[in-house]
Design an enzyme around this catalytic site. Structure first.
Site, PDB file in Angstrom:
ATOM      1  N   TRP A 127      60.742 126.093 191.257  1.00  0.00           N
ATOM      2  CA  TRP A 127      60.375 127.151 190.292  1.00  0.00           C
ATOM      3  C   TRP A 127      61.677 127.814 189.841  1.00  0.00           C
ATOM      4  O   TRP A 127      62.477 128.224 190.697  1.00  0.00           O
ATOM      5  CB  TRP A 127      59.471 128.160 191.012  1.00  0.00           C
ATOM      6  CG  TRP A 127      58.894 129.240 190.166  1.00  0.00           C
ATOM      7  CD1 TRP A 127      58.223 129.111 188.990  1.00  0.00           C
ATOM      8  CD2 TRP A 127      58.900 130.648 190.477  1.00  0.00           C
ATOM      9  NE1 TRP A 127      57.804 130.335 188.541  1.00  0.00           N
ATOM     10  CE2 TRP A 127      58.217 131.296 189.441  1.00  0.00           C
ATOM     11  CE3 TRP A 127      59.414 131.413 191.529  1.00  0.00           C
ATOM     12  CZ2 TRP A 127      58.022 132.675 189.418  1.00  0.00           C
ATOM     13  CZ3 TRP A 127      59.222 132.777 191.501  1.00  0.00           C
ATOM     14  CH2 TRP A 127      58.534 133.406 190.459  1.00  0.00           C
ATOM     15  N   ALA A 210      52.395 130.388 197.268  1.00  0.00           N
ATOM     16  CA  ALA A 210      51.830 131.089 196.115  1.00  0.00           C
ATOM     17  C   ALA A 210      50.494 130.488 195.687  1.00  0.00           C
ATOM     18  O   ALA A 210      49.821 131.045 194.812  1.00  0.00           O
ATOM     19  CB  ALA A 210      52.802 131.043 194.944  1.00  0.00           C
ATOM     20  N   LYS A 243      47.184 133.791 192.247  1.00  0.00           N
ATOM     21  CA  LYS A 243      46.395 132.627 191.849  1.00  0.00           C
ATOM     22  C   LYS A 243      45.079 132.568 192.620  1.00  0.00           C
ATOM     23  O   LYS A 243      44.015 132.446 192.031  1.00  0.00           O
ATOM     24  CB  LYS A 243      47.182 131.337 192.063  1.00  0.00           C
ATOM     25  CG  LYS A 243      48.666 131.449 191.812  1.00  0.00           C
ATOM     26  CD  LYS A 243      49.056 131.464 190.358  1.00  0.00           C
ATOM     27  CE  LYS A 243      50.510 131.886 190.227  1.00  0.00           C
ATOM     28  NZ  LYS A 243      51.200 131.434 189.063  1.00  0.00           N
TER      29      LYS A 243
HETATM   30  C1  LMR Z   1      54.341 129.542 186.892  1.00  0.00           C
HETATM   31  O1  LMR Z   1      55.132 128.890 187.595  1.00  0.00           O
HETATM   32  O2  LMR Z   1      53.987 129.177 185.768  1.00  0.00           O
HETATM   33  C2  LMR Z   1      53.776 130.810 187.425  1.00  0.00           C
HETATM   34  O3  LMR Z   1      54.204 131.033 188.718  1.00  0.00           O
HETATM   35  C3  LMR Z   1      54.001 131.957 186.521  1.00  0.00           C
HETATM   36  C4  LMR Z   1      55.403 132.442 186.580  1.00  0.00           C
HETATM   37  O4  LMR Z   1      55.591 133.628 186.852  1.00  0.00           O
HETATM   38  O5  LMR Z   1      56.327 131.666 186.338  1.00  0.00           O
END
Ligand code: LMR
Length: 394
Positions: A127, A210, A243
């Site tokens: 991420w 998450a 989520k």
């Molecule tokens: C995502 O990865 O799309 C979600 O976790 C929203 C975000 O805050 O990036």
């Protein structure tokens, strides 16, 4: 003073969400930002959340301050949900945080205080905000290999090879389940091997969970984390209710620092309180109070778990249907990984040009790295998405 500022780069996920909103095409399809969508395209509030909120409205008698730790009964219920009794409670310092992002930030800031020279090891890919938060907290980052673009599964051997260099004072960031962005997840064997590496090499695992409940089940999705927590002396865990409780905008999460002793946990807790005080003073209450009520009321909890199970079942069915449609279109099992992956996301392997064509020619929005949000698919548009993948040459 602001003349020194240059615009900073936009977050790729949130920037795409804004582009999608501005797209006037009626049949546009948002497979970008990680938000669960039902068959009608909405992001409903779970029944149990609605009921708990109604009870809260009726019963809450004050909105006076709760204190720096936030709602401690919420954090205890979350610790139970995440750790499931693994990891002795007396050694865990817990604090309510504004969402999973808030948990990640406060844990990174805690790590910076404890070990200023710490390096955070991040999976490639991860991420995008993981690295950004670590760097903002003043920590160094290093990458470890994780995803095999050929098999579209975890390259466990490469991961272990890279992590041989992680030592005491280092943090290895792992995704508890439903890896974002790849969708490829660690097996129990991988969790076992990483646990042994943490014990032998002395690094501190940090687990970002998450999406608990979005993969195979609440307990199943935490099984690796729990295996590790029962064995390692130290571990950091960032949990999100965005989520699984669909509380996205209510910013509800919790941070946990599992420490080697009760004394160290007390010191970690005190430092978490100080970090909360100097950053936002206190976490917002509403979402945490709602979750606390759901987790501690057997009827509400059963209803929440049932609805979460429906969401999970729908994502698995969408995965199976898309993999099947792509098998038919491409006459190959190339996309079978979509059915194997778990959680909201799969990295589908489109080139940047193909991602652009999907958006411009077909109104299908993927993140630039080709991350697809499976929950954004619609049952009656699977064939159309498979056709579009084929049309852009995937
Ligand atoms: C995502 O990865 O799309 C979600 O976790 C929203 C975000 O805050 O990036």
């Amino acid at each position: 003073m602001f003349s020194t500022l240059r615009p900073s780069p936009a977050d790729p996920i949130l920037a795409l969400a804004a582009t999608f909103r501005e797209d006037p095409r009626a049949r546009k399809l948002d497979l970008g930002v990680g938000v669960y969508r039902d068959a009608a395209g909405g992001t409903p509030i779970p029944r149990a959340v609605k009921r708990a909120e109604a009870m809260l409205l009726e019963r809450q008698e004050t909105k006076s301050y709760l204190g720096l730790l936030g709602d401690v009964a919420f954090s205890a219920a979350m610790a139970d949900l995440v750790f499931g009794g693994a990891g002795p409670a007396a050694r865990i310092a817990s604090i309510q945080t504004p969402g999973g992002g808030g948990a990640l930030w406060i844990l990174m800031a805690l790590a910076k205080k404890a070990a200023p020279e710490a390096t955070v090891w991040l999976s490639t890919p991860t991420w995008p905000n993981h690295g950004a938060i670590a760097e903002f907290a003043g920590l160094k980052t290093r990458a470890y290999r994780y995803f095999d673009p050929e098999t579209r599964d975890v390259d466990a051997a490469a991961m272990r090879d890279d992590l041989k260099e992680a030592g005491p004072g280092d943090i290895v960031l792992l995704h508890g389940c439903c890896h974002n962005p790849t969708g490829a997840n660690l097996t129990m064997e991988d969790w076992g091997a990483l646990t042994e590496m943490a014990l032998a090499q002395g690094f501190t695992p940090m687990v970002d969970i998450a999406y608990q409940g979005f993969g195979d089940g609440l307990a199943e999705d935490a099984a690796g984390l729990r295996h590790m927590a029962a064995r390692v002396p130290e571990m950091l865990v960032a949990a999100s209710c965005s989520k699984n409780f669909a509380l996205y905008r209510d910013r509800t999460g919790a941070a946990f620092a599992l420490c080697a002793s009760e004394g160290e946990a007390a010191a970690a807790r005190a430092n978490l309180m100080t970090l909360m005080r100097v950053s936002i003073s206190m976490p917002p209450d509403h979402g945490a109070a709602t979750v606390r009520m759901i987790l501690t009321d057997p009827a509400l909890r059963a209803d929440w778990e049932a609805e979460l199970g429906d969401m999970r079942g729908r994502m698995l069915a969408l995965r199976a249907a898309l993999a099947e449609a792509l098998r038919a279109r491409t006459n190959s099992p190339r996309f079978d990984f979509i059915a194997r992956h778990r959680g909201m996301f799969s990295l589908v392997g489109a080139t940047p040009e193909q991602v652009t064509r999907l958006r411009e020619e077909h109104g299908i929005y993927l993140i630039g790295d080709s991350r697809m949000n499976v929950a954004g698919l619609k049952e009656d548009r699977i064939g159309e998405v498979a056709d579009a993948f084929a049309a852009v040459g995937m």
